[in-house]
Design a protein around this motif. Sequence first.
Motif, PDB file in Angstrom:
ATOM      1  N   ALA A 102      36.474  49.793  44.615  1.00 50.35           N
ATOM      2  CA  ALA A 102      37.075  50.991  44.024  1.00 50.35           C
ATOM      3  C   ALA A 102      36.816  52.174  44.937  1.00 50.35           C
ATOM      4  N   SER A 116      44.487  42.524  40.003  1.00 55.63           N
ATOM      5  CA  SER A 116      45.564  43.413  40.479  1.00 55.63           C
ATOM      6  C   SER A 116      45.507  43.514  42.001  1.00 55.63           C
ATOM      7  N   GLU A 132      45.424  55.514  41.850  1.00 60.54           N
ATOM      8  CA  GLU A 132      45.508  56.039  40.482  1.00 60.54           C
ATOM      9  C   GLU A 132      44.184  55.821  39.750  1.00 60.54           C
ATOM     10  N   ARG A 133      43.572  54.675  39.985  1.00 56.87           N
ATOM     11  CA  ARG A 133      42.309  54.391  39.294  1.00 56.87           C
ATOM     12  C   ARG A 133      41.223  55.402  39.650  1.00 56.87           C
ATOM     13  N   SER A 134      41.287  55.947  40.878  1.00 56.89           N
ATOM     14  CA  SER A 134      40.231  56.896  41.266  1.00 56.89           C
ATOM     15  C   SER A 134      40.739  58.336  41.210  1.00 56.89           C
ATOM     16  N   THR A 150      48.622  49.741  45.891  1.00 59.38           N
ATOM     17  CA  THR A 150      47.924  49.071  44.783  1.00 59.38           C
ATOM     18  C   THR A 150      47.538  50.143  43.766  1.00 59.38           C
ATOM     19  N   GLU A 151      46.768  49.731  42.782  1.00 57.03           N
ATOM     20  CA  GLU A 151      46.360  50.676  41.729  1.00 57.03           C
ATOM     21  C   GLU A 151      45.155  51.530  42.120  1.00 57.03           C
ATOM     22  N   ILE A 152      44.593  51.280  43.306  1.00 51.11           N
ATOM     23  CA  ILE A 152      43.298  51.886  43.626  1.00 51.11           C
ATOM     24  C   ILE A 152      43.350  53.417  43.627  1.00 51.11           C
ATOM     25  N   ASP A 208      32.053  42.267  34.928  1.00 54.03           N
ATOM     26  CA  ASP A 208      31.927  43.600  35.522  1.00 54.03           C
ATOM     27  C   ASP A 208      30.833  43.468  36.579  1.00 54.03           C
TER      28      ASP A 208
END
Length: 257
Positions: free
Chosen positions: A88, A11, A189-191, A185-187, A59
């Motif tokens: 992240a 992503s 929402e991810r955190s 980016t998604e960063i 991972d």
Amino acid sequence: MTTTLITGASSGIGAVYARRFAARGHDLVLVARATDRLDVLAEELRKAHGVTIEVLTADLTEAAQLDAVAQRLRAQPAIDILVNNAGAGLANGFVQAPVADMQKLLKLNVEAPTVLAAAAVGGMIKRGSGSIINVASVLALLPEYSQGIYAATKSYMLTFSQSLAVEVNPQGVYIQAVLPAATRTEIYERSGGDISKVPDVMEVDDLVDAALVGFDRKELVTIPPVPEVSAWEDFEQARGTLAQGFSNSQPAARYRA
Ligand SMILES: NC(=O)c1ccc[n+]([C@@H]2O[C@H](COP(=O)([O-])OP(=O)(O)OC[C@H]3O[C@@H](n4cnc5c(N)ncnc54)[C@H](OP(=O)(O)O)[C@@H]3O)[C@@H](O)[C@H]2O)c1
């Protein structure tokens, strides 16, 4: 044929690096946890550009899986460009953040790129060519703007790049630190954040295209949002002036009783 390994390719910034390097005709090794997303991207890029793409699910906070990526970096076909991009954020400040979460962040943002650079650089030196792109952040220069340890992990990426460049540039290996500011980016929402609350967000395609201009120019540090490069040059010059004092054998007069 150039082969490029990109971490965090499922992503955001990493996926755009994958698109851009595939368009340049590079073979790719795409690394992240989300195999399904990597497979979709790989298929799209194989069809569009006729390049060879390996998908490597890992991972990077798990030692054995990180080691598998390191092994790929030492194997053939040789990796010409390593993009240390996976990373992240962390929702809470230092006081509230669970120590286990901070340890995981250190593994992903600091330990993994270090281990992967170590795995890649030996072969690059032997071949007398290769590049390592380390995705840091403008927060490396603005730690007061960020709670907790995220900015410190990104300062590490900048400092590491600067030290490594001095060591390996003479042997033909190019190092670039990329310092994005807020990028869509998604960063967030991810955190646990909300990007809609962040003013002046750069689009991810613009960020990566700018970073690649810096890459092609062989810049050591590329900061796409900074309008005038002279601001960075002045900062570096000030750092050089500060360093002139470091060789004094005596503490400064203000510290002597
Ligand atoms: N966006 C910004 O505003 C901004 C600003 C400055 C710097 N950066 C930096 O840019 C880099 C890329 O972030 P992004 O903004 O593109 O965010 P993103 O869209 O959330 O992408 C992060 C990538 O890292 C991968 N990743 C996360 N945890 C992982 C793990 N444990 N093991 C392997 N891969 C993992 C994710 O894939 P999976 O979930 O599939 O594993 C994803 O591909 C990061 O280093 C970040 O610190 C971003």
